[in-house]
Design a protein around this motif. Sequence first.
Motif, PDB file in Angstrom:
ATOM      1  N   ALA A 131      27.598  45.592  33.293  1.00 18.84           N
ATOM      2  CA  ALA A 131      27.762  47.020  32.572  1.00 18.84           C
ATOM      3  C   ALA A 131      28.652  47.908  33.063  1.00 18.84           C
ATOM      4  O   ALA A 131      29.181  48.340  32.242  1.00 18.84           O
ATOM      5  CB  ALA A 131      26.167  47.733  32.831  1.00 18.84           C
ATOM      6  N   TYR A 132      29.289  47.747  34.358  1.00 14.19           N
ATOM      7  CA  TYR A 132      30.331  48.319  35.033  1.00 14.19           C
ATOM      8  C   TYR A 132      31.618  47.871  34.486  1.00 14.19           C
ATOM      9  O   TYR A 132      32.673  48.694  34.049  1.00 14.19           O
ATOM     10  CB  TYR A 132      30.193  48.772  36.490  1.00 14.19           C
ATOM     11  N   ASP A 133      31.689  46.648  34.237  1.00 11.24           N
ATOM     12  CA  ASP A 133      32.864  46.100  33.737  1.00 11.24           C
ATOM     13  C   ASP A 133      33.018  46.696  32.244  1.00 11.24           C
ATOM     14  O   ASP A 133      34.216  46.967  31.793  1.00 11.24           O
ATOM     15  CB  ASP A 133      32.589  44.333  33.640  1.00 11.24           C
ATOM     16  N   ARG A 134      31.853  46.425  31.652  1.00  9.81           N
ATOM     17  CA  ARG A 134      32.018  47.047  30.204  1.00  9.81           C
ATOM     18  C   ARG A 134      32.491  48.567  30.292  1.00  9.81           C
ATOM     19  O   ARG A 134      33.370  49.202  29.407  1.00  9.81           O
ATOM     20  CB  ARG A 134      30.614  47.063  29.326  1.00  9.81           C
ATOM     21  N   LEU A 135      31.969  49.540  31.191  1.00  9.70           N
ATOM     22  CA  LEU A 135      32.373  50.639  31.444  1.00  9.70           C
ATOM     23  C   LEU A 135      34.068  50.879  31.540  1.00  9.70           C
ATOM     24  O   LEU A 135      34.456  51.682  31.017  1.00  9.70           O
ATOM     25  CB  LEU A 135      31.747  51.598  32.481  1.00  9.70           C
ATOM     26  N   PHE A 136      34.653  49.851  32.343  1.00  8.69           N
ATOM     27  CA  PHE A 136      35.928  50.160  32.693  1.00  8.69           C
ATOM     28  C   PHE A 136      36.685  49.659  31.382  1.00  8.69           C
ATOM     29  O   PHE A 136      37.872  50.163  31.088  1.00  8.69           O
ATOM     30  CB  PHE A 136      36.257  49.341  33.872  1.00  8.69           C
ATOM     31  N   ASP A 181      36.073  50.226  28.747  1.00  9.78           N
ATOM     32  CA  ASP A 181      35.575  51.370  27.385  1.00  9.78           C
ATOM     33  C   ASP A 181      36.776  52.222  28.030  1.00  9.78           C
ATOM     34  O   ASP A 181      37.519  52.910  27.068  1.00  9.78           O
ATOM     35  CB  ASP A 181      34.372  52.002  27.453  1.00  9.78           C
ATOM     36  N   VAL A 182      36.949  52.613  29.143  1.00  9.20           N
ATOM     37  CA  VAL A 182      38.226  53.316  29.824  1.00  9.20           C
ATOM     38  C   VAL A 182      39.418  52.887  29.337  1.00  9.20           C
ATOM     39  O   VAL A 182      40.033  53.738  28.768  1.00  9.20           O
ATOM     40  CB  VAL A 182      37.843  53.609  31.265  1.00  9.20           C
ATOM     41  N   ALA A 183      39.655  51.616  29.635  1.00  6.91           N
ATOM     42  CA  ALA A 183      41.050  51.167  29.159  1.00  6.91           C
ATOM     43  C   ALA A 183      41.136  51.291  27.550  1.00  6.91           C
ATOM     44  O   ALA A 183      42.244  51.760  27.353  1.00  6.91           O
ATOM     45  CB  ALA A 183      40.995  49.643  29.669  1.00  6.91           C
ATOM     46  N   GLU A 184      39.929  51.179  26.883  1.00  5.33           N
ATOM     47  CA  GLU A 184      40.389  51.412  25.677  1.00  5.33           C
ATOM     48  C   GLU A 184      40.569  53.090  25.141  1.00  5.33           C
ATOM     49  O   GLU A 184      41.568  53.243  24.227  1.00  5.33           O
ATOM     50  CB  GLU A 184      39.214  50.831  24.718  1.00  5.33           C
ATOM     51  N   ALA A 185      39.883  53.814  25.804  1.00  5.57           N
ATOM     52  CA  ALA A 185      40.346  55.251  25.692  1.00  5.57           C
ATOM     53  C   ALA A 185      41.580  55.591  25.920  1.00  5.57           C
ATOM     54  O   ALA A 185      42.272  56.424  25.405  1.00  5.57           O
ATOM     55  CB  ALA A 185      39.047  56.162  26.390  1.00  5.57           C
ATOM     56  N   LEU A 186      42.022  55.209  26.981  1.00  5.28           N
ATOM     57  CA  LEU A 186      43.371  55.469  27.399  1.00  5.28           C
ATOM     58  C   LEU A 186      44.657  54.555  26.578  1.00  5.28           C
ATOM     59  O   LEU A 186      45.776  54.843  27.172  1.00  5.28           O
ATOM     60  CB  LEU A 186      43.671  55.058  28.692  1.00  5.28           C
ATOM     61  N   ASP A 187      44.165  53.545  25.939  1.00  4.06           N
ATOM     62  CA  ASP A 187      45.332  52.733  25.143  1.00  4.06           C
ATOM     63  C   ASP A 187      46.362  53.718  24.554  1.00  4.06           C
ATOM     64  O   ASP A 187      45.755  54.423  23.638  1.00  4.06           O
ATOM     65  CB  ASP A 187      44.286  51.951  24.325  1.00  4.06           C
ATOM     66  N   GLY A 188      47.521  53.375  24.879  1.00  6.36           N
ATOM     67  CA  GLY A 188      48.626  54.239  24.121  1.00  6.36           C
ATOM     68  C   GLY A 188      49.149  55.242  24.806  1.00  6.36           C
ATOM     69  O   GLY A 188      49.850  55.981  24.402  1.00  6.36           O
ATOM     70  N   VAL A 189      48.191  56.045  25.637  1.00  2.75           N
ATOM     71  CA  VAL A 189      48.965  57.018  26.461  1.00  2.75           C
ATOM     72  C   VAL A 189      49.993  56.968  27.358  1.00  2.75           C
ATOM     73  O   VAL A 189      49.525  55.948  28.400  1.00  2.75           O
ATOM     74  CB  VAL A 189      47.587  57.947  26.915  1.00  2.75           C
ATOM     75  N   ALA A 190      50.847  57.586  27.323  1.00  4.17           N
ATOM     76  CA  ALA A 190      52.213  57.214  28.177  1.00  4.17           C
ATOM     77  C   ALA A 190      51.770  57.884  29.522  1.00  4.17           C
ATOM     78  O   ALA A 190      51.156  58.918  29.660  1.00  4.17           O
ATOM     79  CB  ALA A 190      53.321  57.731  27.592  1.00  4.17           C
ATOM     80  N   ASP A 191      52.494  57.195  30.465  1.00  4.66           N
ATOM     81  CA  ASP A 191      52.455  57.892  32.044  1.00  4.66           C
ATOM     82  C   ASP A 191      51.112  58.207  32.498  1.00  4.66           C
ATOM     83  O   ASP A 191      50.931  59.387  32.805  1.00  4.66           O
ATOM     84  CB  ASP A 191      53.528  58.996  32.015  1.00  4.66           C
ATOM     85  N   VAL A 192      50.077  57.408  32.385  1.00  4.01           N
ATOM     86  CA  VAL A 192      48.794  58.174  32.631  1.00  4.01           C
ATOM     87  C   VAL A 192      48.697  57.894  34.559  1.00  4.01           C
ATOM     88  O   VAL A 192      49.092  56.709  34.841  1.00  4.01           O
ATOM     89  CB  VAL A 192      47.648  57.032  32.215  1.00  4.01           C
ATOM     90  N   SER A 237      36.601  44.274  38.969  1.00  9.40           N
ATOM     91  CA  SER A 237      36.374  44.725  37.716  1.00  9.40           C
ATOM     92  C   SER A 237      37.539  45.735  37.157  1.00  9.40           C
ATOM     93  O   SER A 237      38.264  45.780  36.211  1.00  9.40           O
ATOM     94  CB  SER A 237      35.071  45.310  37.349  1.00  9.40           C
ATOM     95  N   LEU A 238      37.558  46.807  38.133  1.00  6.04           N
ATOM     96  CA  LEU A 238      38.370  48.116  37.984  1.00  6.04           C
ATOM     97  C   LEU A 238      40.028  47.644  37.913  1.00  6.04           C
ATOM     98  O   LEU A 238      40.681  47.856  37.118  1.00  6.04           O
ATOM     99  CB  LEU A 238      38.066  49.037  39.099  1.00  6.04           C
ATOM    100  N   ALA A 239      40.154  46.617  39.067  1.00  9.50           N
ATOM    101  CA  ALA A 239      41.790  46.246  38.896  1.00  9.50           C
ATOM    102  C   ALA A 239      41.994  45.458  37.825  1.00  9.50           C
ATOM    103  O   ALA A 239      43.341  45.525  37.375  1.00  9.50           O
ATOM    104  CB  ALA A 239      41.997  45.397  40.390  1.00  9.50           C
ATOM    105  N   ARG A 240      41.235  44.436  37.142  1.00  8.18           N
ATOM    106  CA  ARG A 240      41.330  43.700  35.819  1.00  8.18           C
ATOM    107  C   ARG A 240      41.458  44.576  34.808  1.00  8.18           C
ATOM    108  O   ARG A 240      42.386  44.500  33.936  1.00  8.18           O
ATOM    109  CB  ARG A 240      40.472  43.038  35.783  1.00  8.18           C
ATOM    110  N   ARG A 241      40.495  45.643  34.590  1.00  9.26           N
ATOM    111  CA  ARG A 241      40.536  46.416  33.291  1.00  9.26           C
ATOM    112  C   ARG A 241      41.588  47.605  33.433  1.00  9.26           C
ATOM    113  O   ARG A 241      42.101  48.045  32.137  1.00  9.26           O
ATOM    114  CB  ARG A 241      39.364  46.986  33.147  1.00  9.26           C
ATOM    115  N   LEU A 242      41.794  47.921  34.594  1.00 10.55           N
ATOM    116  CA  LEU A 242      42.626  49.373  34.555  1.00 10.55           C
ATOM    117  C   LEU A 242      43.625  48.959  35.847  1.00 10.55           C
ATOM    118  O   LEU A 242      43.599  49.619  36.926  1.00 10.55           O
ATOM    119  CB  LEU A 242      41.768  50.593  34.940  1.00 10.55           C
TER     120      LEU A 242
END
Length: 362
Positions: A266-271, A273-284, A348-353
């Motif tokens: 469940a938390y892996d899915r959350l992270f 989703d965050v990665a998907e939400a930030l996809d393509g945003v520069a210099d986050v 999970s956090l390190a892998r997804r983000l």
Amino acid sequence: MLRMPRPWIPRRVLVTPSALAWPTGAAMVERAAALGSDIVRLDSDRLSSLPDSYRDAKTTMAIVNASPSRRRLQPIPPSADWRFDLAEGCPAHCSYCYLAGSLAGPPIIRAYANLREILAELPAAVGQGRVTSASRERAGEGTTFECSCYTDPLSIEHLTGYLAACITHFGAWDMPGDVPGDGQAGGKVQLRFTTKFDAVGPLLGLAHNRRTRIRFSVNAAAAERHEGCAPRVRARLAALRAVAAAGYPVGLTVAPIMRVPDWADAYDRLFADVAEALDGVADVDLTAELITHRFTPKSKDVLAAWYPGSPLEMDEGLRARKMTKFGSTKWVFPREQMVEMREALQASLARRLPMVRLLYWT
Ligand code: SF4
């Protein structure tokens, strides 16, 4: 699940004479009246006729002045050097609400009118804190000031306008040796707040100078059932993307972490989703704060009264007892579970983000 109009409109607004004397107090009254709130001008600075019931309290806003003791900055580890308060209380109905253990009396929302006096306390604290000011890893953030300990400031921004005022105040803060807009993470001071709300539109064009970190409080999908009247996580992630694209440093406050069914996935899915939400945003510039669920005897009693029948697990038999630094009890997950959850979520956090900076786990 409870519903409320968005933006939140207090049914009743109580205002004291000395709060009304501040332009910021008068402006709040004007905005609330325009939205249809019933305005009650009190005769004295003592708050009277406060509602008893939870429901009435949660639809009441009081506009008062922050007293000198309320304006005094407090250390707030591990999040930031200092805490300052713009308001107390929140219109949402989270059945785990962390305010239950810290605020006294009926859960009305108190907004402080004397913003100028509140902000006047900050300069003397620059360089004085024990979190970012004293940390090699976080020194780039400068002296950090947190304004969301006792409220969700975005939930009432349409009434107060205080986040916009604070963001521009920090953005324009002129400090010897500082180079505005130099791209240094946060310059020498940083405003921080966390929110479960999503109405970030009015903040996007502000001159923030990258000195405000906006964090979104997010959780696994199964935990959302405990977050009555707060915007869904999906909406918060869209807001995260918008503020990151507007150049704000951003963050995730993953809280309260619970052992929901299949919690690791469940938390892996959350992270993800965050990665998907930030996809393509520069210099986050993204941080994460991971906070496990805990409760105290007081918060359990208060929450049980506010949300009778809530399915939120607060079973001392499943928890480990921990003493706070003030000598009181809090109930946390047992050590083995904490270790297991920490390892899984951090991996999970390190892998997804991979770009995320983890500030702390607690
Ligand atoms: S959004 Fe935060 S402050 Fe508001 S009710 Fe939920 S947990 Fe409490």
